[in-house]
Scaffold this motif. Structure first.
Motif, short mmCIF file in Angstrom:
data_model
loop_
_atom_site.label_atom_id
_atom_site.label_comp_id
_atom_site.label_asym_id
_atom_site.label_seq_id
_atom_site.Cartn_x
_atom_site.Cartn_y
_atom_site.Cartn_z
N ASP A 114 24.79 51.61 34.00
CA ASP A 114 25.60 50.22 32.25
C ASP A 114 25.77 49.69 31.85
OD1 ASP A 114 22.06 50.76 32.28
OD2 ASP A 114 22.61 53.12 32.36
N LEU A 115 27.01 51.21 32.38
CA LEU A 115 28.85 50.76 31.83
C LEU A 115 29.92 51.48 33.24
CD1 LEU A 115 29.11 52.31 28.24
CD2 LEU A 115 28.88 50.05 29.05
N VAL A 116 30.70 50.90 33.46
CA VAL A 116 31.54 50.83 34.80
C VAL A 116 32.96 50.97 33.99
CG1 VAL A 116 32.17 50.74 36.96
CG2 VAL A 116 29.82 49.96 36.35
N VAL A 117 33.76 52.13 33.94
CA VAL A 117 34.66 52.50 34.42
C VAL A 117 35.58 52.33 35.88
CG1 VAL A 117 37.00 54.06 33.08
CG2 VAL A 117 34.90 53.42 31.91
N ALA A 118 36.52 51.61 35.74
CA ALA A 118 37.49 51.60 37.07
C ALA A 118 38.99 51.58 36.54
CB ALA A 118 37.28 50.49 37.86
N SER A 119 39.38 52.30 38.06
CA SER A 119 40.96 52.74 37.82
C SER A 119 42.03 51.33 38.68
CB SER A 119 41.07 53.29 39.56
OG SER A 119 41.93 54.24 39.70
N THR A 120 42.77 52.21 38.23
CA THR A 120 43.42 50.32 38.44
C THR A 120 43.54 50.09 39.71
OG1 THR A 120 45.67 51.81 38.15
CG2 THR A 120 45.15 49.88 36.12
N ASP A 121 43.47 51.85 40.78
CA ASP A 121 44.06 51.28 42.20
C ASP A 121 42.43 50.88 43.20
OD1 ASP A 121 42.84 53.81 42.29
OD2 ASP A 121 45.16 54.76 42.55
N THR A 155 37.73 42.96 50.75
CA THR A 155 37.52 43.39 49.54
C THR A 155 38.35 42.97 48.26
OG1 THR A 155 37.71 45.07 51.51
CG2 THR A 155 39.13 45.70 49.60
N ILE A 156 37.49 43.31 47.16
CA ILE A 156 38.09 42.79 45.95
C ILE A 156 39.13 43.65 45.08
CG2 ILE A 156 36.26 40.43 45.73
CD1 ILE A 156 35.15 42.54 43.88
N THR A 157 39.93 43.48 44.24
CA THR A 157 40.14 44.36 43.06
C THR A 157 39.50 45.04 41.86
OG1 THR A 157 41.19 42.24 41.86
CG2 THR A 157 42.88 43.11 44.64
N ALA A 158 39.98 45.41 41.49
CA ALA A 158 39.67 46.36 39.94
C ALA A 158 38.88 45.41 39.46
CB ALA A 158 39.77 47.59 39.22
N LEU A 159 40.45 44.25 39.04
CA LEU A 159 40.56 43.32 38.21
C LEU A 159 39.68 42.33 38.46
CD1 LEU A 159 41.99 42.31 35.82
CD2 LEU A 159 44.17 41.12 37.30
N GLU A 160 38.93 41.65 39.85
CA GLU A 160 38.32 40.87 40.32
C GLU A 160 37.49 41.11 39.70
OE1 GLU A 160 40.55 38.44 43.88
OE2 GLU A 160 39.95 40.43 44.34
#
Length: 273
Positions: free
Chosen positions: A126-133, A173-178
């Motif tokens: 429901d909610l997703v927190v991701a590391s910058t890396d 592969t995509i980044t967290a920002l993408e």
């Protein structure tokens, strides 16, 4: 759970923390681990005092998807059986990717890379927190398999057909920002050290609200994904058991009284449905 492939704890009130605990295998999922996660989540769903679950991975990887070595060793020559296993799976990959019976919020604390089934898990949170890396990929086509446990329709819904095709058909592969800004399945990006604290802070915000109302609201979101029009979704939600619990329960009375009396509500555990 000692010597287990999954670590379980209650780090704060009303919150269950589940950590995939195979760091040396990049938290890849075996059939035994999937069953273990399923048992924990079934218990969580039936425990009234636990209102939200946070899912993360031990080590520097969130989840590398299926344990391909284990899969290769156990692969059946019965193709029909493989297809039926997917079609009949109640909760999907790792007992999470198609879990539809739980009305309690699931928060993913993505501490590192997520591949294949790991992304399918995230797409059903429901909610997703991701590391910058953190990085994300659905590389199944590169291994001759398919993201068949919910990843395809879920990604198509949140990102649209063409963007979903980029991930699914290219396997790149995509980044967290993408993942947040382009594909739209990440809520918050933060430093590696702040991933779990941020997820737990979201859990505290959720548990500061009425559990009856939160669970009914999640049910409304789930109904909206499967019903073709607004009126039908509203009617289905209004007549559900979870909605009935809201209108007939103690927490709605407590919430209204607390508002009138200008105090913080004191919520109680919701009745079992």
């Amino acid at each position: 759970m000692a010597d287990s492939s999954v670590s379980v704890s209650v780090p704060q009130q009303h919150t269950l923390l589940i950590a995939l605990n195979r760091p040396n295998q990049r938290n890849a999922i075996t059939p035994d681990l999937a069953r273990e996660i399923g048992h924990v989540l079934d218990w969580f769903d039936n425990e009234p005092s636990l209102w939200v679950v946070v899912l993360t991975g031990e080590g520097d990887t969130f989840c590398a998807g299926a344990d391909l070595k284990s899969w290769h060793a156990s692969q059946s020559s019965d193709v029909i059986s493989e297809q039926q296993d997917i079609a009949s799976s109640l909760h999907g990959f790792a007992s999470i990717s198609r879990r539809r019976t739980s009305l309690k919020p699931i928060i993913a604390a993505v501490n590192g890379p997520a591949y294949g089934g790991g992304v399918e898990i995230i797409l059903n949170c429901d909610l997703v927190v991701a590391s910058t890396d953190a990085v994300f990929a659905l590389p199944e086509v590169k291994r001759g398999v398919v993201a068949a446990q919910g990843g395809i329709p879920r990604l198509a819904r949140v990102a649209g057909h063409q963007l979903a095709s980029e991930m699914l058909l290219l396997g790149n592969t995509i980044t967290a920002l993408e993942a947040r800004d382009k594909y739209r399945f990440i809520n918050i990006i933060t430093s590696p050290a702040e991933v779990l604290p941020t997820a737990l802070a979201l859990a505290r915000t959720i548990t500061s609200n009425s559990p009856d109302a939160v669970q009914s609201t999640k049910e409304g979101l789930l109904i909206a994904q499967h019903v073709g029009n607004v009126d039908e979704a509203v009617v289905s939600h209004a007549l559900s058991a979870a909605s009935g619990r809201v209108w007939n329960g103690q927490n709605i009375k407590e919430g209204l009284a607390a508002f009138v009396e200008k105090r913080t509500p004191k919520w109680t555990n919701p009745a079992k449905l």
